[in-house]
Write a protein that holds these residues in place. Structure first.
Motif, PDB file in Angstrom:
ATOM      1  N   HIS A  23     -47.957 104.474 -17.092  1.00  0.00           N
ATOM      2  CA  HIS A  23     -47.733 105.535 -15.652  1.00  0.00           C
ATOM      3  C   HIS A  23     -46.958 104.797 -14.864  1.00  0.00           C
ATOM      4  CE1 HIS A  23     -49.445 107.313 -12.216  1.00  0.00           C
ATOM      5  NE2 HIS A  23     -50.086 108.827 -13.081  1.00  0.00           N
ATOM      6  N   PRO A  24     -45.728 105.508 -14.052  1.00  0.00           N
ATOM      7  CA  PRO A  24     -45.801 105.187 -13.127  1.00  0.00           C
ATOM      8  C   PRO A  24     -46.312 104.631 -12.277  1.00  0.00           C
ATOM      9  CG  PRO A  24     -44.900 107.090 -13.188  1.00  0.00           C
ATOM     10  CD  PRO A  24     -46.194 106.519 -13.888  1.00  0.00           C
ATOM     11  N   ALA A  25     -47.566 104.538 -11.205  1.00  0.00           N
ATOM     12  CA  ALA A  25     -47.907 103.970 -10.209  1.00  0.00           C
ATOM     13  C   ALA A  25     -48.173 103.153 -11.158  1.00  0.00           C
ATOM     14  CB  ALA A  25     -48.913 104.636 -10.462  1.00  0.00           C
ATOM     15  N   LEU A  26     -48.680 101.903 -12.008  1.00  0.00           N
ATOM     16  CA  LEU A  26     -48.638 100.878 -12.758  1.00  0.00           C
ATOM     17  C   LEU A  26     -47.633 100.126 -12.965  1.00  0.00           C
ATOM     18  CD1 LEU A  26     -51.746 101.507 -15.596  1.00  0.00           C
ATOM     19  CD2 LEU A  26     -51.699 100.517 -13.450  1.00  0.00           C
ATOM     20  N   GLN A  27     -46.405 100.796 -12.962  1.00  0.00           N
ATOM     21  CA  GLN A  27     -45.076  99.788 -13.071  1.00  0.00           C
ATOM     22  C   GLN A  27     -44.921  99.600 -11.609  1.00  0.00           C
ATOM     23  OE1 GLN A  27     -41.296 102.728 -15.130  1.00  0.00           O
ATOM     24  NE2 GLN A  27     -42.973 102.987 -16.818  1.00  0.00           N
ATOM     25  N   TRP A  28     -45.424 100.498 -10.593  1.00  0.00           N
ATOM     26  CA  TRP A  28     -44.806 100.318  -9.841  1.00  0.00           C
ATOM     27  C   TRP A  28     -45.533  99.060  -8.666  1.00  0.00           C
ATOM     28  CZ3 TRP A  28     -47.440  99.959  -4.593  1.00  0.00           C
ATOM     29  CH2 TRP A  28     -46.613  99.658  -3.523  1.00  0.00           C
ATOM     30  N   MET A  29     -46.517  98.792  -9.537  1.00  0.00           N
ATOM     31  CA  MET A  29     -47.815  97.951  -8.792  1.00  0.00           C
ATOM     32  C   MET A  29     -47.595  96.401  -9.322  1.00  0.00           C
ATOM     33  SD  MET A  29     -51.326  99.373  -8.481  1.00  0.00           S
ATOM     34  CE  MET A  29     -51.851  99.585 -10.022  1.00  0.00           C
ATOM     35  N   PHE A 107     -45.798 102.711   3.550  1.00  0.00           N
ATOM     36  CA  PHE A 107     -46.388 103.412   2.369  1.00  0.00           C
ATOM     37  C   PHE A 107     -46.524 104.844   2.078  1.00  0.00           C
ATOM     38  CE2 PHE A 107     -50.190 105.523   0.089  1.00  0.00           C
ATOM     39  CZ  PHE A 107     -50.488 104.741  -0.941  1.00  0.00           C
ATOM     40  N   CYS A 110     -42.332 105.273   1.633  1.00  0.00           N
ATOM     41  CA  CYS A 110     -41.895 105.209   0.584  1.00  0.00           C
ATOM     42  C   CYS A 110     -42.602 105.726  -1.038  1.00  0.00           C
ATOM     43  CB  CYS A 110     -42.581 104.072   0.197  1.00  0.00           C
ATOM     44  SG  CYS A 110     -41.774 101.803   0.381  1.00  0.00           S
ATOM     45  N   LEU A 111     -43.664 106.544  -0.706  1.00  0.00           N
ATOM     46  CA  LEU A 111     -44.495 107.442  -1.855  1.00  0.00           C
ATOM     47  C   LEU A 111     -44.867 108.689  -1.259  1.00  0.00           C
ATOM     48  CD1 LEU A 111     -46.921 104.395  -2.862  1.00  0.00           C
ATOM     49  CD2 LEU A 111     -44.922 104.799  -3.792  1.00  0.00           C
TER      50      LEU A 111
END
Length: 153
Positions: A23-29, A107, A110-111
């Protein structure tokens, strides 16, 4: 740092098929965590200091934020904003109020918005005003003195 950047770029290419399934959110984190660990290494005076700071962070033994860090977010512009928008109550009663405001703005920027490249043909009055204000704010900040980050390397 350049070597680490190169190594992580190679690693990214090697695991690209697997990474695309995450998931992109996990990649970002994961990227955010990696960058922060590496910046800490970049800022530390020695490897031992880096290891100690990293272990303190990961064990959450000291979550106190220094006054020096909090005061770095109190700029001449924030004093003006406090006065204009009557934010004195929040500024005086919430420790690190301006740091929280800066993080919230970062935040959201960026998001919360679509990539500027994707939006380049969707120009309107609101975006023109936003970018004009952003440009004016950037110009007012140019007059302040800042320390070049690579002097700490």
């Amino acid at each position: 740092m350049g070597i680490l950047h190169g190594l992580f770029s190679i690693l990214d290419r090697l695991v690209e098929k697997f990474r695309k399934k995450i998931h992109p959110a996990l990649q970002w984190m994961a990227t955010f965590f990696t960058i922060n660990v590496l910046w800490l290494l970049f800022r530390a005076n020695s490897i031992a200091e880096w290891k100690h700071a990293l272990s303190q962070m990961l064990r959450f033994q000291s979550t106190a934020i220094s006054d020096g860090l909090l005061n770095a977010f109190v700029l001449p512009e924030t004093k003006l904003i406090t006065k204009v928008f009557h934010l004195t109550f929040f500024d005086e009663n919430i420790r690190g109020f301006w740091m929280l405001v800066f993080y919230l703005i970062g935040f959201v920027l960026c998001l919360g918005f679509e990539n500027a490249y994707r939006r380049k043909y969707k120009q309107n009055v609101v975006t023109a005003i936003f970018y004009a204000l952003l440009f004016a704010f950037a110009l007012t900040c140019i007059g302040s003195e800042s320390v070049f980050v690579y002097f700490n390397f």
